[in-house]
Design a protein around this motif. Structure first.
Motif, short mmCIF file in Angstrom:
data_model
loop_
_atom_site.label_atom_id
_atom_site.label_comp_id
_atom_site.label_asym_id
_atom_site.label_seq_id
_atom_site.Cartn_x
_atom_site.Cartn_y
_atom_site.Cartn_z
N GLN A 6 1.30 -1.44 -0.13
CA GLN A 6 0.03 -0.63 0.24
C GLN A 6 0.80 0.81 0.38
O GLN A 6 2.23 1.00 0.50
N SER A 7 0.77 2.36 -0.95
CA SER A 7 1.31 3.62 -0.76
C SER A 7 -0.04 4.47 -1.11
O SER A 7 1.37 5.83 -2.17
N THR A 8 -0.72 4.45 -1.65
CA THR A 8 -1.91 5.88 -2.15
C THR A 8 -2.71 5.80 -0.58
O THR A 8 -3.50 4.13 0.12
N GLY A 9 -3.65 6.49 -0.81
CA GLY A 9 -4.52 6.69 -0.15
C GLY A 9 -4.29 6.82 1.01
O GLY A 9 -4.16 7.63 1.85
N MET A 10 -5.09 6.53 2.77
CA MET A 10 -4.47 6.93 3.57
C MET A 10 -4.29 5.51 5.09
O MET A 10 -5.63 4.55 4.55
N LEU A 11 -3.99 5.38 5.60
CA LEU A 11 -4.21 4.08 6.30
C LEU A 11 -5.98 4.00 6.79
O LEU A 11 -5.88 5.44 7.60
N THR A 51 11.69 5.39 14.36
CA THR A 51 11.46 5.57 13.61
C THR A 51 11.21 4.29 12.51
O THR A 51 10.29 4.09 11.82
N ALA A 52 13.04 3.37 12.87
CA ALA A 52 12.94 2.75 11.88
C ALA A 52 12.00 1.65 12.38
O ALA A 52 12.02 0.86 11.91
N ILE A 53 12.07 1.46 13.71
CA ILE A 53 10.83 0.10 14.25
C ILE A 53 9.69 0.59 13.74
O ILE A 53 9.33 -0.53 13.18
N GLN A 54 9.24 1.29 13.30
CA GLN A 54 7.75 1.38 13.33
C GLN A 54 7.82 1.40 11.04
O GLN A 54 6.39 0.72 11.20
N GLU A 55 9.23 1.61 10.72
CA GLU A 55 8.99 1.51 8.94
C GLU A 55 8.54 0.12 9.17
O GLU A 55 8.27 -0.32 8.87
N GLU A 56 10.12 -1.22 10.22
CA GLU A 56 9.48 -2.36 9.86
C GLU A 56 8.58 -2.40 10.49
O GLU A 56 7.65 -3.80 9.63
N ILE A 57 7.69 -1.79 10.83
CA ILE A 57 6.10 -2.73 11.55
C ILE A 57 4.94 -2.39 10.09
O ILE A 57 4.45 -3.54 9.69
N PHE A 58 5.29 -1.09 9.11
CA PHE A 58 4.45 -1.43 8.38
C PHE A 58 5.21 -1.89 7.44
O PHE A 58 3.91 -2.73 6.42
N GLU A 60 5.77 -5.11 7.54
CA GLU A 60 4.90 -6.29 8.29
C GLU A 60 3.45 -6.36 7.55
O GLU A 60 3.30 -7.04 7.57
N MET A 61 2.91 -4.87 7.96
CA MET A 61 1.68 -4.70 7.68
C MET A 61 1.48 -4.62 6.27
O MET A 61 0.06 -4.35 5.56
N GLY A 62 2.19 -4.68 4.99
CA GLY A 62 2.10 -4.78 3.61
C GLY A 62 2.34 -3.03 3.21
O GLY A 62 1.46 -2.56 2.27
N VAL A 63 2.34 -1.98 4.01
CA VAL A 63 2.35 -0.46 3.79
C VAL A 63 3.59 -0.35 3.23
O VAL A 63 4.33 -0.62 4.05
N ASP A 64 3.83 0.41 2.60
CA ASP A 64 5.21 0.82 1.89
C ASP A 64 5.73 2.15 3.41
O ASP A 64 4.94 3.22 3.71
N PRO A 65 7.01 1.82 4.03
CA PRO A 65 7.17 2.26 5.14
C PRO A 65 6.98 3.43 5.48
O PRO A 65 6.59 4.55 6.04
N ARG A 66 7.35 4.58 3.79
CA ARG A 66 7.54 6.36 3.80
C ARG A 66 6.52 6.04 3.49
O ARG A 66 6.26 7.85 4.19
N PHE A 67 5.17 5.82 3.23
CA PHE A 67 3.65 6.35 2.65
C PHE A 67 3.35 6.07 4.42
O PHE A 67 2.35 7.48 4.71
N ILE A 69 4.61 6.63 7.37
CA ILE A 69 5.13 7.38 8.15
C ILE A 69 4.93 8.48 7.42
O ILE A 69 4.35 9.93 8.31
N SER A 70 4.50 8.88 6.45
CA SER A 70 3.29 10.54 5.94
C SER A 70 2.12 10.19 6.40
O SER A 70 1.53 11.18 6.63
N CYS A 71 1.59 9.23 6.62
CA CYS A 71 0.42 9.16 6.90
C CYS A 71 0.53 9.91 8.35
O CYS A 71 -0.85 10.24 8.92
N LEU A 72 0.99 9.54 8.57
CA LEU A 72 0.94 10.01 10.56
C LEU A 72 0.89 10.92 11.05
O LEU A 72 0.51 11.81 11.90
N GLY A 73 1.65 11.85 9.73
CA GLY A 73 1.60 13.34 9.56
C GLY A 73 -0.24 13.73 9.35
O GLY A 73 0.07 14.82 10.07
N LYS A 74 -0.66 12.92 9.41
CA LYS A 74 -1.98 13.23 8.80
C LYS A 74 -3.07 12.93 9.72
O LYS A 74 -4.63 12.86 9.69
#
Length: 182
Positions: A6-11, A51-58, A60-67, A69-74
């Motif tokens: 997943q790299s679009t939309g919102m979590l 942040t790296a831990i959060q990216e690892e979790i993303f 695992e979830m099938g979510v692009d890590p950069r995407f 992290i960007s969703c967290l800001g929203k």
């Protein structure tokens, strides 16, 4: 980026709750705490590790890590009407701050900071209990004044509390109207 990531939309709400729970679990583990502390000792930023831990979790979830992290800001704007999610989001941010503080501060400093934070939360709870004595319109006025107080104080922790006296000044007195001759 792997296909199917997943790299679009919102979590979704469920994805966010999963992230919050998993992050809380991982950052409470001794080996992860050691990893964060080790990074700080190596002159790295603790937040880079969290942040790296959060990216690892993303991942695992099938979510692009950069995407992700960007969703967290929203989160607080996209889900502004979902109080449960917003509260959990702020708990998640607090958990990240505590994990970083634990790695960056000396043991005594960290213990003192936790104690101060606990005392602040107790004062906030007492303020909220006191506010319940007032009707909803008055509570709204109190919260608006609190928001102004925090904004003026640059959102420092101590500005998140109003004393009973300050609250009493905000709430209009319920007095009978004065007699005014015609």
């Amino acid at each position: 980026m792997a296909s199917g990531t997943q790299s679009t939309g919102m979590l979704t709400r469920e994805q966010l709750f999963h992230l919050f729970d998993r992050f809380s679990f991982l950052t409470s583990q001794p080996d992860v705490k050691k990893k964060i502390s080790g990074a700080v000792q190596d002159k790295q930023e603790a937040v880079a590790v969290t942040t790296a831990i959060q990216e690892e979790i993303f991942s695992e979830m099938g979510v692009d890590p950069r995407f992700g992290i960007s969703c967290l800001g929203k989160v607080s704007t996209v889900y502004e009407n979902d109080m449960d999610l917003v509260i959990q989001f702020y708990k998640f941010l607090s958990k990240e701050e505590v994990a970083c503080d634990e790695a960056e501060l000396e043991e005594e400093e960290f213990a003192e900071k936790l104690l101060n934070q606990q005392m602040l939360q107790e004062q906030q709870l007492e303020m909220l209990k006191y506010m319940r004595k007032f009707n909803l319109d008055d509570q709204c006025a109190i919260l608006e004044k609190l928001h102004q107080h925090m904004e003026n104080g640059n959102y420092e922790s101590e500005t998140s509390i109003l004393s009973a006296e300050q609250i009493e000044e905000i709430v209009p007195r319920k007095v009978s109207p004065l007699y005014t001759p015609r």
